[in-house]
Design a protein around this motif. Sequence first.
Motif, PDB file in Angstrom:
ATOM      1  N   LEU A 135       0.832  -1.197   0.000  1.00  0.00           N
ATOM      2  CA  LEU A 135       0.000   0.000   0.000  1.00  0.00           C
ATOM      3  C   LEU A 135       0.864   1.243   0.000  1.00  0.00           C
ATOM      4  N   ASP A 136       0.268   2.333  -0.449  1.00  0.00           N
ATOM      5  CA  ASP A 136       0.930   3.629  -0.359  1.00  0.00           C
ATOM      6  C   ASP A 136       0.292   4.363   0.806  1.00  0.00           C
ATOM      7  N   PHE A 137       0.993   4.461   1.914  1.00  0.00           N
ATOM      8  CA  PHE A 137       0.439   5.188   3.047  1.00  0.00           C
ATOM      9  C   PHE A 137       1.510   6.032   3.706  1.00  0.00           C
ATOM     10  N   LYS A 138       1.042   7.095   4.334  1.00  0.00           N
ATOM     11  CA  LYS A 138       1.945   7.958   5.078  1.00  0.00           C
ATOM     12  C   LYS A 138       1.282   8.302   6.399  1.00  0.00           C
ATOM     13  N   PHE A 139       2.082   8.727   7.341  1.00  0.00           N
ATOM     14  CA  PHE A 139       1.537   9.040   8.647  1.00  0.00           C
ATOM     15  C   PHE A 139       2.204  10.280   9.207  1.00  0.00           C
ATOM     16  N   SER A 140       1.508  10.898  10.126  1.00  0.00           N
ATOM     17  CA  SER A 140       1.989  12.101  10.778  1.00  0.00           C
ATOM     18  C   SER A 140       1.666  11.993  12.260  1.00  0.00           C
ATOM     19  N   ILE A 141       2.686  12.189  13.081  1.00  0.00           N
ATOM     20  CA  ILE A 141       2.493  12.181  14.532  1.00  0.00           C
ATOM     21  C   ILE A 141       3.118  13.466  15.064  1.00  0.00           C
ATOM     22  N   PRO A 142       2.295  14.386  15.534  1.00  0.00           N
ATOM     23  CA  PRO A 142       2.847  15.660  16.001  1.00  0.00           C
ATOM     24  C   PRO A 142       3.653  15.502  17.290  1.00  0.00           C
ATOM     25  N   PHE A 143       4.714  16.277  17.386  1.00  0.00           N
ATOM     26  CA  PHE A 143       5.518  16.284  18.605  1.00  0.00           C
ATOM     27  C   PHE A 143       4.931  17.318  19.549  1.00  0.00           C
ATOM     28  N   ASP A 144       4.757  16.917  20.810  1.00  0.00           N
ATOM     29  CA  ASP A 144       4.181  17.813  21.800  1.00  0.00           C
ATOM     30  C   ASP A 144       4.710  17.402  23.170  1.00  0.00           C
ATOM     31  N   ASP A 145       4.938  18.363  24.029  1.00  0.00           N
ATOM     32  CA  ASP A 145       5.399  18.070  25.387  1.00  0.00           C
ATOM     33  C   ASP A 145       4.248  17.882  26.368  1.00  0.00           C
ATOM     34  N   SER A 146       3.061  17.663  25.870  1.00  0.00           N
ATOM     35  CA  SER A 146       1.869  17.500  26.687  1.00  0.00           C
ATOM     36  C   SER A 146       1.871  16.134  27.382  1.00  0.00           C
ATOM     37  N   ASP A 147       1.122  16.033  28.465  1.00  0.00           N
ATOM     38  CA  ASP A 147       0.944  14.750  29.136  1.00  0.00           C
ATOM     39  C   ASP A 147      -0.014  13.835  28.383  1.00  0.00           C
ATOM     40  N   GLU A 148      -0.799  14.400  27.487  1.00  0.00           N
ATOM     41  CA  GLU A 148      -1.751  13.629  26.683  1.00  0.00           C
ATOM     42  C   GLU A 148      -1.028  12.993  25.492  1.00  0.00           C
ATOM     43  N   PRO A 149      -1.403  11.779  25.111  1.00  0.00           N
ATOM     44  CA  PRO A 149      -0.771  11.164  23.939  1.00  0.00           C
ATOM     45  C   PRO A 149      -1.175  11.912  22.662  1.00  0.00           C
ATOM     46  N   PRO A 150      -0.276  12.016  21.695  1.00  0.00           N
ATOM     47  CA  PRO A 150      -0.604  12.715  20.448  1.00  0.00           C
ATOM     48  C   PRO A 150      -1.566  11.884  19.593  1.00  0.00           C
ATOM     49  N   VAL A 151      -2.265  12.551  18.718  1.00  0.00           N
ATOM     50  CA  VAL A 151      -3.168  11.887  17.779  1.00  0.00           C
ATOM     51  C   VAL A 151      -2.425  11.735  16.452  1.00  0.00           C
ATOM     52  N   ALA A 152      -2.295  10.509  15.990  1.00  0.00           N
ATOM     53  CA  ALA A 152      -1.613  10.232  14.729  1.00  0.00           C
ATOM     54  C   ALA A 152      -2.619  10.248  13.586  1.00  0.00           C
ATOM     55  N   THR A 153      -2.175  10.725  12.435  1.00  0.00           N
ATOM     56  CA  THR A 153      -2.996  10.716  11.230  1.00  0.00           C
ATOM     57  C   THR A 153      -2.344   9.783  10.212  1.00  0.00           C
ATOM     58  N   VAL A 154      -3.123   8.819   9.700  1.00  0.00           N
ATOM     59  CA  VAL A 154      -2.624   7.870   8.701  1.00  0.00           C
ATOM     60  C   VAL A 154      -3.441   8.070   7.436  1.00  0.00           C
ATOM     61  N   THR A 155      -2.757   8.240   6.297  1.00  0.00           N
ATOM     62  CA  THR A 155      -3.416   8.414   5.004  1.00  0.00           C
ATOM     63  C   THR A 155      -3.010   7.263   4.096  1.00  0.00           C
ATOM     64  N   VAL A 156      -4.011   6.524   3.597  1.00  0.00           N
ATOM     65  CA  VAL A 156      -3.776   5.415   2.669  1.00  0.00           C
ATOM     66  C   VAL A 156      -4.409   5.809   1.347  1.00  0.00           C
ATOM     67  N   THR A 157      -3.625   5.752   0.258  1.00  0.00           N
ATOM     68  CA  THR A 157      -4.124   6.308  -1.000  1.00  0.00           C
ATOM     69  C   THR A 157      -4.467   5.305  -2.090  1.00  0.00           C
ATOM     70  N   ASN A 158      -4.102   4.045  -1.962  1.00  0.00           N
ATOM     71  CA  ASN A 158      -4.388   3.129  -3.078  1.00  0.00           C
ATOM     72  C   ASN A 158      -5.070   1.839  -2.638  1.00  0.00           C
TER      73      ASN A 158
END
Length: 61
Positions: A22-45
């Motif tokens: 598959l062709d997919f990419k992901f983004s996980i923002p860096f943050d110093d927060s105590d909360e876990p970051p929300v990851a975004t996954v995009t699958v295109t094919n």
Amino acid sequence: MAFWIREATLVIGNKKYTLGELDFKFSIPFDDSDEPPVATVTVTNLSANTRATSRRMTRLS
């Protein structure tokens, strides 16, 4: 010639897809927060069959 050895697996329900399938990419923002970051996954094919199967297991748009 590949300079970087990259390996990624996308798991939806009991199905596993590798970066080569598959062709997919992901983004996980860096943050110093105590909360876990929300990851975004995009699958295109995804095939129509894979999209239909995946929608039954999770919410995809």
